[in-house]
Design a protein around this motif. Structure first.
Motif, PDB file in Angstrom:
ATOM      1  N   CYS A 215      44.436  53.989  48.009  1.00 20.56           N
ATOM      2  CA  CYS A 215      45.193  53.165  47.069  1.00 20.56           C
ATOM      3  C   CYS A 215      44.270  52.233  46.304  1.00 20.56           C
ATOM      4  O   CYS A 215      44.420  52.051  45.094  1.00 20.56           O
ATOM      5  N   GLN A 216      43.291  51.660  46.991  1.00 20.92           N
ATOM      6  CA  GLN A 216      42.341  50.770  46.327  1.00 20.92           C
ATOM      7  C   GLN A 216      41.512  51.536  45.294  1.00 20.92           C
ATOM      8  O   GLN A 216      41.284  51.050  44.177  1.00 20.92           O
ATOM      9  N   ALA A 217      41.087  52.727  45.675  1.00 23.80           N
ATOM     10  CA  ALA A 217      40.286  53.531  44.750  1.00 23.80           C
ATOM     11  C   ALA A 217      41.088  53.969  43.528  1.00 23.80           C
ATOM     12  O   ALA A 217      40.545  54.053  42.414  1.00 23.80           O
ATOM     13  N   ASP A 218      42.377  54.233  43.716  1.00 24.41           N
ATOM     14  CA  ASP A 218      43.222  54.733  42.632  1.00 24.41           C
ATOM     15  C   ASP A 218      43.764  53.632  41.734  1.00 24.41           C
ATOM     16  O   ASP A 218      44.295  53.920  40.648  1.00 24.41           O
ATOM     17  N   ASN A 219      43.666  52.381  42.178  1.00 25.93           N
ATOM     18  CA  ASN A 219      44.287  51.275  41.436  1.00 25.93           C
ATOM     19  C   ASN A 219      43.288  50.133  41.278  1.00 25.93           C
ATOM     20  O   ASN A 219      43.297  49.169  42.058  1.00 25.93           O
ATOM     21  N   PRO A 220      42.420  50.208  40.281  1.00 27.74           N
ATOM     22  CA  PRO A 220      41.432  49.149  40.064  1.00 27.74           C
ATOM     23  C   PRO A 220      42.084  47.774  39.948  1.00 27.74           C
ATOM     24  O   PRO A 220      43.128  47.625  39.300  1.00 27.74           O
ATOM     25  N   GLY A 221      41.485  46.808  40.614  1.00 28.77           N
ATOM     26  CA  GLY A 221      42.027  45.456  40.593  1.00 28.77           C
ATOM     27  C   GLY A 221      43.004  45.168  41.705  1.00 28.77           C
ATOM     28  O   GLY A 221      43.453  44.031  41.865  1.00 28.77           O
ATOM     29  N   SER A 223      43.491  45.395  45.814  1.00 28.69           N
ATOM     30  CA  SER A 223      42.778  45.598  47.080  1.00 28.69           C
ATOM     31  C   SER A 223      43.615  46.447  48.022  1.00 28.69           C
ATOM     32  O   SER A 223      44.847  46.415  47.979  1.00 28.69           O
ATOM     33  N   LYS A 303      48.528  42.416  43.907  1.00 30.27           N
ATOM     34  CA  LYS A 303      47.096  42.574  44.111  1.00 30.27           C
ATOM     35  C   LYS A 303      46.732  43.209  45.447  1.00 30.27           C
ATOM     36  O   LYS A 303      45.551  43.232  45.814  1.00 30.27           O
ATOM     37  N   CYS A 305      47.666  46.615  48.231  1.00 26.72           N
ATOM     38  CA  CYS A 305      48.424  47.827  48.549  1.00 26.72           C
ATOM     39  C   CYS A 305      49.208  47.669  49.848  1.00 26.72           C
ATOM     40  O   CYS A 305      50.368  48.063  49.946  1.00 26.72           O
TER      41      CYS A 305
END
Length: 477
Positions: A215-221, A223, A303, A305
């Motif tokens: 989720c962090q990798a797929d959604n910049p900004g 955590s 901010k 996941c």
């Protein structure tokens, strides 16, 4: 359990009006000197409350509590002044609050002076041993036998919020004394973004870490994770203890009072490695001192996941005024899900919540009123009303009631979590033990200390505290 986030209520300063009264409260023992929870020689037993409630005063009376500043404090004051005063119209309820970090010291400084401006202390389960051995609170064992239906409670909840020495998790020693009754139950909930990771929450801790990383990798900004890391209250300690539990670790052996070699065994070190090397990299930059408010803010601002927080502190997440996830409660719930913690080698979750305890130094009439309030508060009908008002009850019937289960999307999480709970060390030295753990876990999370060295130092320093104390008793694991 520990929170200052606004939850559709505003905290306000509160001060007690001390009223002298003449009603007699029977005591079986005298109060001994107070001292720090880790000092030797302070082995007093608590004074006894009467088995039956003496005559209540008809004069105006303010019944004062002390708690830390978070939404349940205002909820309790509002609820009690609306409901208890229907039966006791001469009584006003005040819930005095202090910052979370000052909560323990605010109570025990007054206890040490043998004079309190509060009648009912709201204590964490781990505070009880210190208060009992110093004679700060009343022994209400006989009162409970005559006034409270103990069979109406999950046995460990009753033990956790009032018994000392405390039993192992899931057990209650009926021969042990009781010094308090439940006020507010609590545990962690996993909060997850349904719109980012899907409707089904992760079922294992390892899966949770993997999902959070993707989720962090797929959604910049955004955590992957948000959790408590602060060196204050019990923030970092509870986080490590939770991970320790799910990976099969133990905090100590309560029978032998052994920590070194148990906390830092293979399972303990695996848990520290998971926390520092797998979970920490998925948190926001600058989150090394986050606690409840900061985690809630990250969730509300979209901010994070996946986040972990105390259930009693989560109500504000549904307030559109505090959230960027939606303009209505329904829109927010389209994006947020609440679930029990994932399991791994075990399914343990942290015990939170607090009990009510009568100050041994309160005015006599106020002690009598406090006992009457506690009897009233534990009634089945009152517990259901408290649940509907946002409280987390401990009576089994109230926990299973529509009033509770329908009051919030996380309440079913609490009900499902009760059989899984594990507490910390319930000993008079608690305050010193938790400070050691907080400091070292926080240092490891912030890169100031090697994780293995941090855990070994915790075990060694905590063992030294227990070994240097003459006090016995405790449990909770």
């Amino acid at each position: 359990m520990r929170h200052s986030q606004r939850m559709d209520r505003l905290s306000a300063p509160r001060r007690k009006v001390q009223l002298a009264t003449a009603a007699l409260l029977l005591m079986a023992t005298t109060v001994a000197a107070c001292g720090d929870g880790g000092d030797e020689g302070a082995t007093a037993s608590a004074p006894k409350a009467p088995a039956t409630i003496p005559e209540l005063t008809k004069d105006p009376l303010t019944l004062s509590f002390i708690w830390f500043d978070w939404p349940p404090a205002q909820a309790l004051e509002d609820f009690a002044n609306a409901e208890y005063t229907k039966e006791r119209s001469n009584v006003t309820i005040k819930v005095n609050t202090v910052p979370n970090a000052n909560w323990h010291d605010a109570m025990f400084t007054q206890f040490a002076a043998r004079k309190t401006d509060f009648d009912i202390a709201i204590l964490d389960s781990q505070h009880i041993g210190e208060a009992v051995t110093n004679g700060n609170i009343l022994d209400i064992t006989d009162f409970v036998k005559n006034n409270i239906d103990v069979d109406a409670y999950n046995p460990y909840l009753l033990a956790a919020y009032g018994q000392f020495p405390q039993a192992e998790t899931g057990q209650r020693d009926e021969n042990a004394s009781l010094y308090g009754l439940p006020l507010l139950g609590d545990t962690w909930t996993m909060i997850y973004r349904k719109d980012l990771i899907g409707d089904k929450p992760p079922q294992t801790w390892d899966e949770m870490i993997s999902v959070a990383g993707k989720c962090q990798a797929d959604n910049p900004g955004v955590s992957g994770l948000a959790f408590h890391q602060a060196n204050g209250s019990d923030a970092a300690a509870v986080t490590y203890n939770t991970v320790n539990g799910v990976y099969g670790g133990n905090l100590w052996d309560p029978k032998t009072r052994k920590i070194d070699g148990i906390l830092n065994d293979a399972a303990g070190h695996e848990a520290m490695d998971v926390l520092v090397n797998k979970m920490k990299p998925l948190t926001a930059r600058g989150s090394g001192n986050w606690f409840i408010d900061e985690v809630n803010a990250a969730v509300a601002q979209g901010k994070a996941c996946i986040a972990f927080n105390w259930i009693a502190a989560s109500g504000g997440l549904l307030d559109p005024k505090e959230s960027t996830l939606g303009t209505t409660r329904e829109q927010i719930l389209d994006k947020l899900g609440f679930a029990t913690l994932p399991s791994q080698k075990t399914n343990l979750v942290p015990l939170g919540g607090m009990g009510m305890h009568v100050s041994a130094y309160s005015a006599e009439a106020n002690q009598v009123e406090a006992l009457n309030f506690m009897k009233w508060f534990q009634r089945a009908d009152v517990q259901k009303k408290w649940a509907a008002a946002g409280g987390v009850p401990s009576r089994t019937d109230a926990l299973a009631s529509p009033e509770f289960l329908n009051a919030g999307p996380f309440n079913q999480v609490y009900a499902d979590s009760v059989p899984r709970m594990r507490d910390m060390w319930n000993v008079p030295e608690y305050a010193r033990l938790v400070d050691i753990e907080n400091t070292n876990v926080n240092a490891a999370l912030n890169g100031a200390k090697n994780p293995k060295a941090a855990l070994d130092d915790i075990a060694k320093e905590q063992q030294s505290v227990l070994d240097s104390s003459s006090r016995k008793g405790g449990g909770g694991l």
